[in-house]
Design a protein around this motif. Structure first.
Motif, PDB file in Angstrom:
ATOM      1  N   VAL A 299     -10.683 -33.948  -2.295  1.00  0.00           N
ATOM      2  CA  VAL A 299      -9.761 -33.632  -1.081  1.00  0.00           C
ATOM      3  C   VAL A 299     -10.562 -33.392   0.041  1.00  0.00           C
ATOM      4  CG1 VAL A 299      -7.910 -32.580  -0.215  1.00  0.00           C
ATOM      5  CG2 VAL A 299      -8.001 -33.051  -2.681  1.00  0.00           C
ATOM      6  N   ILE A 300     -10.587 -34.121   0.956  1.00  0.00           N
ATOM      7  CA  ILE A 300     -11.345 -33.664   2.728  1.00  0.00           C
ATOM      8  C   ILE A 300     -10.059 -33.323   3.729  1.00  0.00           C
ATOM      9  CG2 ILE A 300     -13.234 -34.571   4.111  1.00  0.00           C
ATOM     10  CD1 ILE A 300     -14.268 -36.612   2.277  1.00  0.00           C
ATOM     11  N   GLY A 301     -10.103 -31.817   4.352  1.00  0.00           N
ATOM     12  CA  GLY A 301      -9.642 -31.305   4.935  1.00  0.00           C
ATOM     13  C   GLY A 301     -10.383 -31.798   6.478  1.00  0.00           C
ATOM     14  N   GLN A 302      -9.443 -31.527   7.776  1.00  0.00           N
ATOM     15  CA  GLN A 302     -10.398 -31.800   8.641  1.00  0.00           C
ATOM     16  C   GLN A 302      -9.666 -31.027   9.578  1.00  0.00           C
ATOM     17  OE1 GLN A 302     -10.301 -36.068   9.142  1.00  0.00           O
ATOM     18  NE2 GLN A 302     -11.956 -36.146   7.795  1.00  0.00           N
ATOM     19  N   ILE A 303     -10.481 -31.062  10.956  1.00  0.00           N
ATOM     20  CA  ILE A 303     -10.265 -30.023  12.228  1.00  0.00           C
ATOM     21  C   ILE A 303     -10.469 -30.957  13.035  1.00  0.00           C
ATOM     22  CG2 ILE A 303     -10.500 -28.343  13.352  1.00  0.00           C
ATOM     23  CD1 ILE A 303     -10.220 -26.513  11.489  1.00  0.00           C
ATOM     24  N   GLY A 304     -10.287 -32.013  14.017  1.00  0.00           N
ATOM     25  CA  GLY A 304     -10.079 -32.729  14.898  1.00  0.00           C
ATOM     26  C   GLY A 304     -10.838 -33.856  14.425  1.00  0.00           C
ATOM     27  N   GLY A 305      -9.646 -34.256  12.961  1.00  0.00           N
ATOM     28  CA  GLY A 305      -9.816 -35.572  12.764  1.00  0.00           C
ATOM     29  C   GLY A 305      -8.371 -36.330  12.726  1.00  0.00           C
ATOM     30  N   GLN A 306      -8.497 -37.933  12.786  1.00  0.00           N
ATOM     31  CA  GLN A 306      -7.191 -38.205  13.621  1.00  0.00           C
ATOM     32  C   GLN A 306      -6.306 -38.695  12.646  1.00  0.00           C
ATOM     33  OE1 GLN A 306      -6.885 -38.978  16.751  1.00  0.00           O
ATOM     34  NE2 GLN A 306      -8.603 -37.686  16.831  1.00  0.00           N
ATOM     35  N   VAL A 307      -7.063 -38.722  11.397  1.00  0.00           N
ATOM     36  CA  VAL A 307      -5.668 -39.463   9.770  1.00  0.00           C
ATOM     37  C   VAL A 307      -5.289 -38.160   9.513  1.00  0.00           C
ATOM     38  CG1 VAL A 307      -6.366 -40.634   8.071  1.00  0.00           C
ATOM     39  CG2 VAL A 307      -7.599 -40.860   9.381  1.00  0.00           C
ATOM     40  N   GLU A 310      -4.890 -40.262   4.409  1.00  0.00           N
ATOM     41  CA  GLU A 310      -5.027 -41.417   4.034  1.00  0.00           C
ATOM     42  C   GLU A 310      -6.143 -40.935   2.440  1.00  0.00           C
ATOM     43  OE1 GLU A 310      -6.871 -44.960   6.453  1.00  0.00           O
ATOM     44  OE2 GLU A 310      -8.981 -43.335   5.797  1.00  0.00           O
ATOM     45  N   VAL A 311      -5.858 -42.031   1.736  1.00  0.00           N
ATOM     46  CA  VAL A 311      -6.400 -41.665   0.777  1.00  0.00           C
ATOM     47  C   VAL A 311      -7.328 -43.067   0.189  1.00  0.00           C
ATOM     48  CG1 VAL A 311      -6.459 -42.372  -2.122  1.00  0.00           C
ATOM     49  CG2 VAL A 311      -4.432 -40.602  -1.061  1.00  0.00           C
ATOM     50  N   LYS A 312      -8.578 -43.200   0.032  1.00  0.00           N
ATOM     51  CA  LYS A 312      -9.652 -44.000   0.195  1.00  0.00           C
ATOM     52  C   LYS A 312     -10.464 -44.261  -0.814  1.00  0.00           C
ATOM     53  CE  LYS A 312     -12.093 -47.479   3.308  1.00  0.00           C
ATOM     54  NZ  LYS A 312     -11.818 -48.278   4.488  1.00  0.00           N
ATOM     55  N   ASP A 313     -10.884 -44.896  -2.179  1.00  0.00           N
ATOM     56  CA  ASP A 313     -11.791 -45.185  -2.724  1.00  0.00           C
ATOM     57  C   ASP A 313     -11.537 -43.090  -3.540  1.00  0.00           C
ATOM     58  OD1 ASP A 313     -12.521 -47.280  -2.147  1.00  0.00           O
ATOM     59  OD2 ASP A 313     -14.486 -47.034  -0.577  1.00  0.00           O
ATOM     60  N   GLY A 314     -10.913 -43.241  -3.757  1.00  0.00           N
ATOM     61  CA  GLY A 314     -10.674 -41.493  -4.205  1.00  0.00           C
ATOM     62  C   GLY A 314     -10.880 -40.754  -3.143  1.00  0.00           C
ATOM     63  N   LEU A 315     -11.078 -40.549  -2.265  1.00  0.00           N
ATOM     64  CA  LEU A 315     -10.973 -40.182  -1.137  1.00  0.00           C
ATOM     65  C   LEU A 315      -9.668 -39.407  -0.386  1.00  0.00           C
ATOM     66  CD1 LEU A 315     -15.321 -40.533  -0.234  1.00  0.00           C
ATOM     67  CD2 LEU A 315     -14.141 -38.378  -1.637  1.00  0.00           C
ATOM     68  N   LEU A 316      -9.343 -38.080  -0.689  1.00  0.00           N
ATOM     69  CA  LEU A 316      -7.513 -37.822   0.134  1.00  0.00           C
ATOM     70  C   LEU A 316      -8.422 -37.132   1.849  1.00  0.00           C
ATOM     71  CD1 LEU A 316      -4.865 -37.752   1.445  1.00  0.00           C
ATOM     72  CD2 LEU A 316      -5.129 -35.788  -0.178  1.00  0.00           C
ATOM     73  N   HIS A 317      -8.077 -38.006   3.214  1.00  0.00           N
ATOM     74  CA  HIS A 317      -8.609 -36.999   4.114  1.00  0.00           C
ATOM     75  C   HIS A 317      -7.351 -36.684   4.782  1.00  0.00           C
ATOM     76  CE1 HIS A 317     -12.463 -39.175   3.772  1.00  0.00           C
ATOM     77  NE2 HIS A 317     -13.039 -38.672   4.571  1.00  0.00           N
ATOM     78  N   LEU A 318      -7.223 -35.193   4.723  1.00  0.00           N
ATOM     79  CA  LEU A 318      -5.890 -34.464   5.521  1.00  0.00           C
ATOM     80  C   LEU A 318      -6.677 -34.084   6.988  1.00  0.00           C
ATOM     81  CD1 LEU A 318      -5.365 -32.740   2.134  1.00  0.00           C
ATOM     82  CD2 LEU A 318      -4.037 -34.206   3.083  1.00  0.00           C
ATOM     83  N   ASN A 319      -5.305 -34.319   8.061  1.00  0.00           N
ATOM     84  CA  ASN A 319      -6.174 -33.397   9.235  1.00  0.00           C
ATOM     85  C   ASN A 319      -5.140 -32.096   8.760  1.00  0.00           C
ATOM     86  OD1 ASN A 319      -5.690 -32.627  12.448  1.00  0.00           O
ATOM     87  ND2 ASN A 319      -4.600 -34.176  12.313  1.00  0.00           N
TER      88      ASN A 319
END
Length: 398
Positions: A299-307, A310-319
């Motif tokens: 799980v990858i949390g983001q500050i400044g991200g746009q998504v 989104e889960v892709k290839d086992g990676l979850l991106h969270l804004n």
């Protein structure tokens, strides 16, 4: 009196055969649990014995009246008379002789049903207690057994196993020459297909209550014989067991995916729980299952991200930052990315997020890697806050 004793023994045997297996034997609860010095290895041996076509040991309760009659015979030899003894020996001869004839022929089918019930229980307990690979190794070949009862047991076990090899074996078993076996296999295959489509996923809210009540009833009954005094408790236990089975089975794909599951409703990892032979998963925050998503390895949390998600290839991106509301969202994270280039107050956003993570005990004692992408300029205090998440951050930036 000897002749009358023989007739009485035959009648007693036929009555025993007719009654056997109407309820699950009390000894099954202990028999199909790991115990003793060997633990799981001993459990697997007992399961294999129950699933063997050559096994007849678990039908020995049929002959238990012989032991009772033998004890009575010893007493009569000391205190009784010849007439009593002749009648008793006749009963033993009639009972034993009828057992030898009835057991292999089984005109009432009671013994076959009894053996099948034990085998089904063994297959279910196997799948619930040992790794899928070992269950596969035992149950898939069982679909080729010469015994219809064992093939049905294999179908029941493979339904709960849910592996690719097991599913294919079930599909082939649907064409079995025995119509009863074929029907059981087709039903099991259909159930497996439905559950993997996510149909019928059940709430786990009641599982904590069930655990306590089930443990209480097991202790209260403690192997007591079924009678009118405890009939209600036995019926309650059976119904509770049925409901637990349904709940646990409904989340088969989730259990098979653990730990790579994540709750979209709570932005939290799932937790794994176990009681007796049952295992289940739930969100560690809401304690439910309906928001759980599979395939989330990191799980990858983001500050400044746009998504947003989104889960892709086992990676979850969270804004994790909503700049409109100036609000941070806490989450179970592996990585926190600070992505530059957006028109936001990064120091404010980072401070709000780190504070929220600490308040919810998500950033304390955990390992969250902090990564800078197109690194924005941050104040020294903000960098110190990020260091509470990732001790390696400041040296790497220095």
């Amino acid at each position: 009196m000897l002749t009358w004793g023989i007739f009485a023994g035959i009648i007693m045997l036929l009555g025993s055969v007719g009654a056997i297996g109407k309820r699950e034997p009390r000894w099954l609860y202990r028999w199909f649990r790991p115990w003793g010095a060997n633990g799981e290895a001993g459990f697997v041996r007992r399961v294999k014995l129950a699933l063997s076509p050559k096994n007849h040991l678990y039908t020995l309760p049929l002959l238990s009246p012989l032991l009772i009659m033998g004890i009575i015979g010893i007493s009569l030899s000391t205190f009784g008379n010849r007439v009593d003894l002749d009648f008793l020996w006749g009963m033993m001869a009639g009972f034993g002789g009828a057992a030898v004839i009835t057991y292999p022929i089984d005109l009432t089918k009671s013994l076959a049903n009894y053996r099948q019930k034990i085998a089904v229980s063994a297959a279910q307990k196997l799948v619930r207690r040992v790794p899928p690979a070992l269950s596969n190794e035992i149950l898939v070949p069982l679909t080729q057994s010469s015994s219809p009862g064992l093939r049905i047991a294999a179908a029941v076990g493979l339904r709960e196993l849910g592996t690719k090899e097991g599913g294919e074996a079930l599909r082939l078993l649907g064409d079995d020459k025995d119509s009863t076996v074929a029907a059981a296999a087709r039903d099991a295959y259909s159930d497996l297909h439905q559950v993997y489509r996510g149909i019928g996923l059940l709430s786990v809210r009641t599982m904590d209550t069930f655990k306590g009540e089930h443990a209480y009833l097991i202790k209260k009954l403690n192997g007591k014989k079924y009678d009118k005094n405890n009939a209600k408790d036995y019926e309650t236990l059976a119904e509770m067991t049925r409901q637990i089975n349904e709940i646990v089975y409904s989340q088969l794909p989730l259990r098979r995916s653990f730990p790579d599951i994540y709750c979209k409703d709570c932005n939290a990892r799932a937790e794994h729980l176990r009681y007796e032979e049952w295992e289940w998963v739930r969100c560690r925050v809401c304690k439910e299952v309906h928001g759980l998503k599979t395939g989330v390895k990191q799980v990858i949390g983001q500050i400044g991200g746009q998504v947003e998600w989104e889960v892709k290839d086992g990676l979850l991106h969270l804004n994790l930052w909503n700049d409109t509301d100036r609000k941070a969202s806490a989450a179970d994270l592996d990585v926190l990315e600070i992505i530059g280039g957006s028109n936001i107050n990064y120091d404010w956003a980072v401070s709000a997020l780190v504070d929220k993570l600490h308040n919810q005990s998500l950033g304390v004692g955990t390992r969250i890697a902090v990564k800078m992408v197109n690194a924005p300029v941050l104040e020294a205090n903000t960098l110190q806050l990020l260091k509470t998440l990732d001790q390696s951050l400041l040296p790497a930036m220095g």
